[in-house]
Motif scaffolding. Structure first.
Motif, mmCIF file in Angstrom:
data_model
loop_
_atom_site.group_PDB
_atom_site.id
_atom_site.type_symbol
_atom_site.label_atom_id
_atom_site.label_comp_id
_atom_site.label_asym_id
_atom_site.label_seq_id
_atom_site.Cartn_x
_atom_site.Cartn_y
_atom_site.Cartn_z
ATOM 1 N N GLU A 32 0.826 -1.195 0.000
ATOM 2 C CA GLU A 32 0.000 0.000 0.000
ATOM 3 C C GLU A 32 0.864 1.251 0.000
ATOM 4 O O GLU A 32 1.867 1.345 0.708
ATOM 5 C CB GLU A 32 -0.935 0.031 1.216
ATOM 6 C CG GLU A 32 -1.866 1.225 1.188
ATOM 7 C CD GLU A 32 -2.866 1.210 2.322
ATOM 8 O OE1 GLU A 32 -3.995 1.665 2.099
ATOM 9 O OE2 GLU A 32 -2.526 0.755 3.434
ATOM 10 N N LYS A 34 0.634 5.229 0.780
ATOM 11 C CA LYS A 34 -0.176 6.248 1.448
ATOM 12 C C LYS A 34 0.357 7.618 1.033
ATOM 13 O O LYS A 34 1.533 7.919 1.214
ATOM 14 C CB LYS A 34 -0.108 6.106 2.968
ATOM 15 C CG LYS A 34 -0.753 4.837 3.476
ATOM 16 C CD LYS A 34 -0.667 4.759 4.982
ATOM 17 C CE LYS A 34 -1.293 3.462 5.464
ATOM 18 N NZ LYS A 34 -1.173 3.327 6.918
ATOM 19 N N SER A 62 -9.283 9.051 4.918
ATOM 20 C CA SER A 62 -8.542 8.164 4.031
ATOM 21 C C SER A 62 -9.491 7.609 2.975
ATOM 22 O O SER A 62 -10.559 7.098 3.300
ATOM 23 C CB SER A 62 -7.939 7.000 4.820
ATOM 24 O OG SER A 62 -7.228 6.147 3.957
ATOM 25 N N GLN A 64 -9.573 5.388 -0.925
ATOM 26 C CA GLN A 64 -8.830 4.570 -1.874
ATOM 27 C C GLN A 64 -8.858 5.231 -3.238
ATOM 28 O O GLN A 64 -9.877 5.719 -3.684
ATOM 29 C CB GLN A 64 -9.441 3.163 -1.969
ATOM 30 C CG GLN A 64 -9.355 2.373 -0.693
ATOM 31 C CD GLN A 64 -7.931 2.124 -0.254
ATOM 32 O OE1 GLN A 64 -7.099 1.702 -1.036
ATOM 33 N NE2 GLN A 64 -7.644 2.407 1.001
ATOM 34 N N ASP A 65 -7.708 5.223 -3.909
ATOM 35 C CA ASP A 65 -7.593 5.749 -5.260
ATOM 36 C C ASP A 65 -7.164 4.597 -6.159
ATOM 37 O O ASP A 65 -6.977 3.466 -5.710
ATOM 38 C CB ASP A 65 -6.587 6.906 -5.287
ATOM 39 C CG ASP A 65 -6.715 7.782 -6.522
ATOM 40 O OD1 ASP A 65 -7.755 7.700 -7.211
ATOM 41 O OD2 ASP A 65 -5.782 8.546 -6.800
ATOM 42 N N PRO A 67 -4.999 1.988 -8.129
ATOM 43 C CA PRO A 67 -3.692 1.384 -7.827
ATOM 44 C C PRO A 67 -2.602 1.930 -8.757
ATOM 45 O O PRO A 67 -2.870 2.316 -9.882
ATOM 46 C CB PRO A 67 -3.910 -0.106 -8.096
ATOM 47 C CG PRO A 67 -5.384 -0.301 -8.127
ATOM 48 C CD PRO A 67 -5.987 1.000 -8.545
ATOM 49 N N LYS A 72 -1.810 -0.747 -3.745
ATOM 50 C CA LYS A 72 -3.023 -0.035 -3.359
ATOM 51 C C LYS A 72 -2.622 1.399 -3.034
ATOM 52 O O LYS A 72 -1.527 1.644 -2.531
ATOM 53 C CB LYS A 72 -3.660 -0.667 -2.118
ATOM 54 C CG LYS A 72 -4.234 -2.037 -2.353
ATOM 55 C CD LYS A 72 -4.843 -2.561 -1.072
ATOM 56 C CE LYS A 72 -5.400 -3.950 -1.270
ATOM 57 N NZ LYS A 72 -5.958 -4.500 -0.020
ATOM 58 N N ALA A 74 -3.840 4.882 -0.996
ATOM 59 C CA ALA A 74 -4.736 5.557 -0.057
ATOM 60 C C ALA A 74 -4.349 7.023 -0.017
ATOM 61 O O ALA A 74 -3.193 7.360 0.247
ATOM 62 C CB ALA A 74 -4.629 4.946 1.328
#
Length: 117
Positions: A32, A34, A62, A64-65, A67, A72, A74
């Motif tokens: 992930e 961030k 937060s 999710q956008d 990938p 992933k 965030a």
């Protein structure tokens, strides 16, 4: 941040986000990524910066956008709030109004509207 970095970052983030938010930090944890963003101290429409006092931020959100290279993503977004000096009213930027302006795409306005209502 130099022009090449600015261009690359703007391609990875929602269109127009760097007009209103500053990239403050990026962390990679396992699978992930961030991305931390803080709203710039730009007075909302209808106010002069001299009429306002920045009072920090609302709690971080937060979302999710898309990938990036199998990671992933965030987006950790902190919206700013201000106090109107004359009335002590707390205000924040009206993202619905901004979306109608020329400096932001409808996609980005809807993106923020979905996060913050």
């Amino acid at each position: 941040m130099n022009q090449a970095e600015q261009t690359l970052i703007s391609l990875l983030l929602p269109d127009g986000i760097l007009d209103y938010f500053e990239l403050t930090k990026v962390e990679k944890e396992q699978k992930e990524l961030k991305i931390y963003l803080e709203e710039k101290n730009i007075a909302p429409s209808g106010y002069l910066k001299e009429d306002l006092e920045s009072k920090g931020f609302f709690p971080e959100v937060s979302i999710q956008d898309f990938p990036i290279r199998g990671q992933k993503v965030a987006l950790r977004i902190k919206r700013r709030r201000w106090t109107v000096k004359k009335t002590n009213a707390i205000i924040s930027r009206d993202w619905d109004l901004i979306r109608k302006g020329a400096r932001m795409t409808t996609e980005f306005g809807l993106f923020l509207k979905g996060i913050f209502g």
